[in-house]
Enzyme design. Sequence first.
Site, PDB file in Angstrom:
ATOM      1  CG  HIS A 367     -17.689  -0.381   0.364  1.00  0.00           C
ATOM      2  ND1 HIS A 367     -19.022  -0.596   0.259  1.00  0.00           N
ATOM      3  CD2 HIS A 367     -17.314  -0.873   1.559  1.00  0.00           C
ATOM      4  CE1 HIS A 367     -19.453  -1.182   1.353  1.00  0.00           C
ATOM      5  NE2 HIS A 367     -18.439  -1.353   2.149  1.00  0.00           N
ATOM      6  CB  CYS A 680      -0.733 -10.168   4.252  1.00  0.00           C
ATOM      7  SG  CYS A 680      -2.084 -10.835   5.216  1.00  0.00           S
TER       8      CYS A 680
HETATM    9  C1  PEP Z   1      -5.484  -7.908   8.358  1.00  0.00           C
HETATM   10  O1  PEP Z   1      -6.401  -7.967   9.174  1.00  0.00           O
HETATM   11  O2  PEP Z   1      -4.306  -7.646   8.673  1.00  0.00           O
HETATM   12  C2  PEP Z   1      -5.759  -8.142   6.941  1.00  0.00           C
HETATM   13  C3  PEP Z   1      -4.787  -8.199   6.066  1.00  0.00           C
HETATM   14  O3  PEP Z   1      -7.071  -8.224   6.574  1.00  0.00           O
HETATM   15  P1  PEP Z   1      -8.014  -6.967   6.251  1.00  0.00           P
HETATM   16  O4  PEP Z   1      -7.175  -5.729   6.335  1.00  0.00           O
HETATM   17  O5  PEP Z   1      -8.577  -7.214   4.899  1.00  0.00           O
HETATM   18  O6  PEP Z   1      -9.022  -7.069   7.340  1.00  0.00           O
END
Ligand code: PEP
Length: 753
Positions: A367, A680
């Site tokens: 974290h 993303c």
């Molecule tokens: C992903 O899995 O690409 C994502 C953006 O979510 P996280 O990195 O928060 O798991």
Amino acid sequence: MAIAGSADSSRVLLRHLREIMAAEGDAQKRLDRIVRLIAANMVAEVCSIYLRCNAEELELAATEGLNPEAVHKTRLKIGEGLVGDIAAHARPLNLQNAQAHPLFAFKPETGEEVYHSLLGVPLVRGGRVFGVLVVQNRTMRTYTEEEVESLQTVAMVLTEMVASGALQDATGLVDRAATLPQRLEGRSLSPGYALGTAVLHEPRIEVKRSIAENIGKERDRLDAAVKALRNSVDRLLDTSHEIMGGESREILETYHMFAHDRGWIEKLRLAVDSGLTAEAAIRRVQEETRARMHEITDPYLRERLADLDDLTHRLYQHLSGAQGPAAEDLPDDAILIARNMGPAELLDYDRSKLRGVVLEEGSHSSHVAIVARALQLPVMGRCEDATDLVDPGDTVIVDAEHAQVFIRPTEDVLEAFRQTLAQRERQTAKYAALRGRPAITRDGERISLNINAGLLVDLRQLDDTGADGIGLYRTELHFMVHASMPKVVEQVEIYRRILDRAEGRPVYFRTLDIGGDKILPYQADEREENPAMGWRAIRIAMDRPALLKLQLRALLRATAGRSLNVMFPMVAEVDEFRRARAILREEVRRAASGGQALPLSLKVGTMLEVPSLVWQLKTLLPEVDFVSVGSNDLLQFFFAADRQNERVSHRYDVLSPSALSLLYWINAQCRKAGKPVSFCGEMAGRPLEAMCLTALGYRSLSMNAGSVGPVKEMLLSLDVGALAAELRPMLSLGERSLRERMREYAEKHGIAL
Ligand code: PEP
Ligand code: MG
């Protein structure tokens, strides 16, 4: 009885040592007297002190019994001979016949060939070896356990003297050794460079006086500290009842067990009885724990010893009343050095004064690393012994771009690093100049560039980067840095502030993606075999709908009169999306019937992170308002390669024809259905990957704020139509990766990467 005998002889030895230190005379004379004293006390014919003279060597600094001519002449490499071996492994050697040992290295100038038995102990503090203390005898004898104990106690006191500089003018050796430049390798947890002044997150056990003047008094001090420690652990355990479960509580229970452990307390008391001050006794016992920690490979046992180490530290704090650095004492360019820390602890520091962090532990998904990345704070993890090797006030370079840390760097290193920093600043200035410019490719395609955020501090980046909006708001980060579950009113307040700061730019809120590696401090932590594929995100929301309901309620309230874009994480089936959307609709109904103002517009979408959902796009797309591709998860499941596991995480290239074909197909489906799609995952923030994504048809990318500048610069120099025509046929090539081809293409066409 034997132990009491050992305590008695240690006491006598320590009393004389104190007299030597208090008497007039230079350091060499003191060292000479010390070796004489130890030899006499231990009935040994030889006693020698070897001190570290540089990173690789030890030098004979004083001896009783060996040829005096050898002093300051005989040198041994760390690892060479028995003495070098003791230093290399930082552990004692007790040998009846040293000369028969395969590591014995004969140094003719010392005249040691007549001595057979040898007992040597390291002068060690934390990970740092300052030298070796040795006694030898002609006869083949085995030194008793009490003698080993006693020599270790003396070594501990000597180490403190050496480390504090009290013996430094003997040779000047140790001072140099203690202040030598060091380079540590570790793992980069948050990228970037930093140069600054070291601050120890937890004060080190500083032993100003090692030898007790009044043993009874030291025992009382120790007992009082133990009592205070027990009380504080008991209190913590009592109050943690409602909010903790699973592992977190287990840790406290382990602490509780250790704090009441007779063996541990007895060891501390014995150390005091042998003539040490309470501080020195704690240090002595801590060194032992650490030495054991180095030898143990079982991860569970290591963890427990780490707990004990931590508890020892707390005991010291009770003894000395020492706390972490006060806010006003923090230098303007602080580099925090810690064994580990929680995200809340990091956030306690004044960000404007923090330059970087160095941790002995930590992982990319810890974290504190997530928060540090949000703060754009460079962090190096897995830097072994950092808290011992760094002194407060040292100059430290954190090079989290190349996974290294320089402690007390030489002028050459500093100069080279300053140039790197200057170059970085020029780049930052260049990107800042692009801030107001829209990302339009050379052939006129407008690409929407957004940032991924998760904390209020991120929002500053919206203006700094000139991003179009927040493509992914990871709401779980707020939950992770809170000590207890944020109430609805608190959530409403946070979401309102996010929207205020966004000033009308779109924000895509993702509902809680907890579980897996994102454990809330107040959540029962049930360890799973495969947490990434375990009970996380929407799965928790389906099983415990109250959490999702309350979050959606807060989001609806915060966005009254504004736009709400909300998406669900880790959806694997259309049905999961429908059920989550039904909960949202229910909350909308509830709000409306209560006369609450509603958002002006409400868009509901989903993350695309699980391959099974890709094969339901035709059904899904008519039902969603948008989708957002989360390639971090999607591609780890696509390749069956854990993103946290360094052995496999880079094994398959995201620029392989297979992955790119998948991403191309997703985008094509969304276009066909007329549904907005954004991207993303982390790869959107890397210029070469972003170049390929736009060529595959993506027109909305969301990334870490630091990537907006480099990606925009790339886009401004790209003819995306031309690249798309080149790339598409390559998708059917049977190659492992198209990375090299893409890099060559960029170079040939002057695309800024
Ligand atoms: C992903 O899995 O690409 C994502 C953006 O979510 P996280 O990195 O928060 O798991
Ligand atoms: Mg994900």
